[in-house]
Design a protein around this motif. Sequence first.
Motif, PDB file in Angstrom:
ATOM      1  N   GLU A  95      21.240  49.747 -61.696  1.00  0.00           N
ATOM      2  CA  GLU A  95      21.987  50.495 -60.682  1.00  0.00           C
ATOM      3  C   GLU A  95      21.912  49.805 -59.327  1.00  0.00           C
ATOM      4  O   GLU A  95      20.846  49.392 -58.874  1.00  0.00           O
ATOM      5  N   GLY A  96      23.079  49.665 -58.699  1.00  0.00           N
ATOM      6  CA  GLY A  96      23.149  49.058 -57.380  1.00  0.00           C
ATOM      7  C   GLY A  96      23.376  47.564 -57.383  1.00  0.00           C
ATOM      8  O   GLY A  96      23.617  46.970 -56.322  1.00  0.00           O
ATOM      9  N   PHE A 119      30.252  41.752 -48.233  1.00  0.00           N
ATOM     10  CA  PHE A 119      29.324  40.806 -48.842  1.00  0.00           C
ATOM     11  C   PHE A 119      29.881  39.391 -48.731  1.00  0.00           C
ATOM     12  O   PHE A 119      31.070  39.186 -48.478  1.00  0.00           O
ATOM     13  N   ASP A 120      29.017  38.418 -48.946  1.00  0.00           N
ATOM     14  CA  ASP A 120      29.432  37.019 -49.002  1.00  0.00           C
ATOM     15  C   ASP A 120      29.193  36.479 -50.401  1.00  0.00           C
ATOM     16  O   ASP A 120      28.206  36.842 -51.076  1.00  0.00           O
ATOM     17  N   PHE A 135      16.658  37.516 -52.646  1.00  0.00           N
ATOM     18  CA  PHE A 135      17.519  37.223 -53.785  1.00  0.00           C
ATOM     19  C   PHE A 135      16.734  37.082 -55.080  1.00  0.00           C
ATOM     20  O   PHE A 135      17.127  37.622 -56.123  1.00  0.00           O
ATOM     21  N   ALA A 136      15.647  36.338 -55.081  1.00  0.00           N
ATOM     22  CA  ALA A 136      14.882  36.131 -56.315  1.00  0.00           C
ATOM     23  C   ALA A 136      14.405  37.460 -56.893  1.00  0.00           C
ATOM     24  O   ALA A 136      14.451  37.676 -58.118  1.00  0.00           O
ATOM     25  N   ASP A 137      13.957  38.357 -56.032  1.00  0.00           N
ATOM     26  CA  ASP A 137      13.514  39.673 -56.483  1.00  0.00           C
ATOM     27  C   ASP A 137      14.680  40.450 -57.091  1.00  0.00           C
ATOM     28  O   ASP A 137      14.560  41.053 -58.165  1.00  0.00           O
ATOM     29  N   THR A 244      20.375  42.305 -47.455  1.00  0.00           N
ATOM     30  CA  THR A 244      19.565  43.330 -48.127  1.00  0.00           C
ATOM     31  C   THR A 244      20.027  43.687 -49.533  1.00  0.00           C
ATOM     32  O   THR A 244      19.340  44.425 -50.235  1.00  0.00           O
ATOM     33  N   GLU A 245      21.204  43.203 -49.962  1.00  0.00           N
ATOM     34  CA  GLU A 245      21.751  43.603 -51.255  1.00  0.00           C
ATOM     35  C   GLU A 245      22.251  42.396 -52.040  1.00  0.00           C
ATOM     36  O   GLU A 245      22.632  41.372 -51.467  1.00  0.00           O
TER      37      GLU A 245
END
Length: 403
Positions: A95-96, A119-120, A135-137, A244-245
């Motif tokens: 989710e998300g 977003f990019d 990002f890795a997380d 953050t996303e």
Amino acid sequence: MTTFTEKYFTMTEAEAVDYTKTRLSIFPADAELTCEEIGDGNLNYVFRIRDQKGGQSIIIKQAGPVARISDEFKVSPDRNRIESDILRLQGKLAEGFVPKVYHYDPIMNCCVMEDLSDFDILRTAFLKKRTFPKFADHISTFLVNTLLATSDLVLNHKEKKELVKSFINPELCEITEDLVYTEPFYPCPRNEVFDGTRAFVEEEIWNDKALALETAKLKFDFMTNAQSLLHGDLHTGSIFVTETETKVIDPEFAFYGPAGYDIGNVIANLLFAYVNGRHTLIDEAEREQFCGYILETIEQTIDLFKEKFISAYKREVTEQVASYEGFLDYYLQRIIEDTAAVCGLELCRRVIGLAKVKDVTEIKEPGSRAEAEIFCLKVGKTLILNRQQYSNGQDFIKTIVES
């Protein structure tokens, strides 16, 4: 004005606006809609519909019967159904991490989804040398949640086999089988080899019988190992990011295959960002900072995937025999070996075959581009031939820095 209910046709921007007004109930009746076709990929048409009054926007992604990259590739429009189905499924499992799907139309072969204008595209952001510490997380969570939960480890075996049937994707799998596993490793006429790299390719790739044999083994594993439901094309052009996303898009190549395929594609495309930084950043401090971030992200992605996979495995696995001592280690090691192999395949195919990446092609100086491509080929070949020797992130980093 067409009713859009009789037969398929490829929409224009004006027709996409008409479609939105007549077939969707997303915008208010007095919305002032505009449309821009923004697709820059190899297969589909992507329309952004925006209400100039309220600011709301959506994406309509339409699949045609041939690929945009070449009329040689005849592709089933059913890939849009597959994409909408898997986005809905991944939206539940992770989710998300994927865009919301609002509508799927089997006649016009289009999927209506959340617009990620805020977003990019990760590849574009990397070309600007931006970094994303989370990002890795994020990507490791997405990978664990989608790959483990769709496997025989967790699903009832009959339920899993029904999913395999739902995501049979022969046309797009054929593209992968040809462009990734076959054509780059012999002098196929469709290959596009940079002049400065050709001599290396001819001697070290096309003339290596041991490498050819390993790619044959890997191709048959790709075709026969229905391990997990894959995204199938998980490169940095299919990932949108903010600070953050992270959102994963474009799963139209989705099918059941080796879990390491998705992970290997992520790692290879991080490596393309690395070589671009090495060959385009003049300032040494900036170069070391950006390239160091990429190496750290590669290592973290692999190690976080392993850590989260082990935790989820112990919590979620239902298959009786998977509880036997040593099976988890065996299963996870096979995934990491496949990750290394697929990373190597992706590094080679983006250099030799069709569908190049900007990370490499935008290295303007011919000598630097050839050096970058040969580096990718050396690393790729090593990963394929020695895939059994990789078990953690540091193993990958060692190969990269020593090549």
